[in-house]
Design an enzyme around this catalytic site. Sequence first.
Site, PDB file in Angstrom:
ATOM      1  N   ARG A  59      45.181  32.471  45.245  1.00  0.00           N
ATOM      2  CA  ARG A  59      45.136  33.002  46.613  1.00  0.00           C
ATOM      3  C   ARG A  59      44.280  32.131  47.515  1.00  0.00           C
ATOM      4  NH1 ARG A  59      45.576  37.779  43.267  1.00  0.00           N
ATOM      5  NH2 ARG A  59      43.356  37.591  42.873  1.00  0.00           N
ATOM      6  N   GLU A  96      34.568  39.198  32.346  1.00  0.00           N
ATOM      7  CA  GLU A  96      34.010  40.412  31.740  1.00  0.00           C
ATOM      8  C   GLU A  96      34.208  40.381  30.221  1.00  0.00           C
ATOM      9  OE1 GLU A  96      35.291  43.861  33.776  1.00  0.00           O
ATOM     10  OE2 GLU A  96      33.994  45.171  32.595  1.00  0.00           O
TER      11      GLU A  96
END
Length: 176
Positions: A59, A96
Amino acid sequence: MSWVKDYVRTIPDYPKAGILFRDVTTIFESDVAYPKMINEFVDYYKDKGIDKVAGIEARGFILGGAIAHMLGIGFITIRKAGKLPHLTHKEDYELEYGTDALEIHIDAIEEGENILIVDDLIATGGTAVAALKLINKAGGKVSEACFIIDLPELGGTDKLKSKNCNVYTLAEYEGL
Ligand code: AMP
């Protein structure tokens, strides 16, 4: 409240339970919001001595390419590992669960150039800090980074600021 929020679509529990995914494709699809957003970034950066824009896949390409075009400067692609065809610098960063890696072409930057980092959203800052390290390895300096969205509680903006990188964002959301 930022006008940008009218165009951001929030998708709960994507890509996994507990995450509120801030979907910016709804900004890109709008012939009102997309150019207005690009113009805001360009107005902010037009007199700041930026030599090149570095966009983070994917993006960041949609944003950064348009910003670079409007500023009349070149664009650098920072890509996921294994995508760039020429010799690269590589930087691993924490997700994560596990790690990921970004790469930059070794000759994308001329020594001392001032590079603007662009991505859609900053959360923990792991991605943006990896991009900053890559730019430094390639000989550039990073004094500025911009994102459409900041999730300030995750600390990424503070992390960049502690590395003397100014951060400009258009909208903030609480929480994850
Ligand atoms: P971070 O490295 O933690 O700052 O995460 C930033 C990267 O992950 C950006 O490329 C974002 O596109 C993506 N990202 C992280 N959290 C979200 C979220 N809540 N909604 C949409 N994208 C996100």
